[in-house]
Design a protein around this motif. Structure first.
Motif, short mmCIF file in Angstrom:
data_model
loop_
_atom_site.label_atom_id
_atom_site.label_comp_id
_atom_site.label_asym_id
_atom_site.label_seq_id
_atom_site.Cartn_x
_atom_site.Cartn_y
_atom_site.Cartn_z
N ARG A 19 0.72 -1.04 -0.15
CA ARG A 19 0.03 0.31 -0.14
C ARG A 19 0.80 1.17 0.24
O ARG A 19 0.66 2.09 -0.90
CB ARG A 19 -0.82 0.00 1.38
CG ARG A 19 -1.83 1.13 1.38
CD ARG A 19 -2.66 1.07 2.78
NE ARG A 19 -3.23 2.38 2.98
CZ ARG A 19 -2.77 3.19 3.91
NH1 ARG A 19 -1.65 3.16 4.47
NH2 ARG A 19 -3.37 4.39 3.99
N PHE A 23 1.78 4.22 -3.20
CA PHE A 23 1.64 5.79 -2.92
C PHE A 23 2.83 6.44 -3.60
O PHE A 23 2.76 7.67 -4.25
CB PHE A 23 1.65 6.13 -1.44
CG PHE A 23 0.45 5.78 -0.80
CD1 PHE A 23 -0.61 5.29 -1.15
CD2 PHE A 23 0.51 6.20 0.57
CE1 PHE A 23 -1.84 4.94 -0.57
CE2 PHE A 23 -0.56 5.94 1.41
CZ PHE A 23 -1.91 5.29 0.75
N ILE A 133 1.56 11.93 -4.95
CA ILE A 133 0.86 12.05 -3.65
C ILE A 133 -0.13 13.22 -3.69
O ILE A 133 -1.29 13.08 -3.58
CB ILE A 133 1.87 12.26 -2.47
CG1 ILE A 133 2.88 11.06 -2.29
CG2 ILE A 133 1.09 12.78 -1.16
CD1 ILE A 133 1.97 10.00 -1.58
N ARG A 136 -3.06 11.93 -5.64
CA ARG A 136 -3.97 11.23 -4.89
C ARG A 136 -4.89 11.79 -4.00
O ARG A 136 -5.81 11.55 -3.71
CB ARG A 136 -2.90 10.22 -4.00
CG ARG A 136 -3.93 9.18 -3.49
CD ARG A 136 -2.66 8.35 -2.46
NE ARG A 136 -3.24 7.20 -2.41
CZ ARG A 136 -3.05 5.91 -2.91
NH1 ARG A 136 -2.39 5.96 -4.06
NH2 ARG A 136 -3.60 4.69 -2.96
#
Length: 145
Positions: A19, A23, A133, A136
């Motif tokens: 996970r 990222f 990031i 996201r």
């Protein structure tokens, strides 16, 4: 592609590591069981892909099968393992040995957590991920309280 494999007692580590790595970079897959779905995930593995396997003794045939398949297809293989004498070690390009002894009946994951955080830190220093990031965060902005 990067394949992060952690079965049984290493399942949680593989989920968390995969996970966080996703990222920072695309094309990260966590394989956390030996069911048909996970096997179908690894069947697209090809030369140049990376396999990072977290594995503790007792070792199982499926651990070996994943590594044989990765080796046959030309992947770079990295093991984080508690027993370097295992047959699994012969398939690895590099090995990190993790002590798992504890006063309990189960393996301690303390050293494993330190290793995974350190690996993520080293990787974060090598790749540009700020834009990833930020994107996201933009995608999930309306989901936060």
């Amino acid at each position: 592609m990067v394949y992060v494999i952690g079965l049984r007692g290493c399942k949680g580590t593989a989920i968390g590591f995969g996970r966080l790595l996703s990222f920072m970079m695309p094309n990260v897959t966590a394989i956390i069981d030996s069911e048909c779905t996970s096997i179908s995930l690894i069947q697209d593995l090809e030369e140049g892909d990376v396999v990072l396997m977290f594995v503790f003794s007792r070792f199982y045939k499926i651990d070996l099968e994943y590594l044989k398949y990765a080796k046959k297809n030309g992947a770079q293989i990295y093991l984080v393992i508690n027993d370097v004498a295992s047959i699994l070690s012969s398939y690895a390009d590099d090995i990190l040995i993790v002590p798992t002894d504890s006063m309990n009946f189960c393996h301690s994951t303390t050293a494993l957590n330190v290793i995974t955080e350190y690996l993520l830190t080293l990787i974060s220093r090598k790749c540009e991920f700020k834009e990833r990031i930020d994107t996201r965060d933009q995608i999930t902005e309306d989901q936060r309280l």
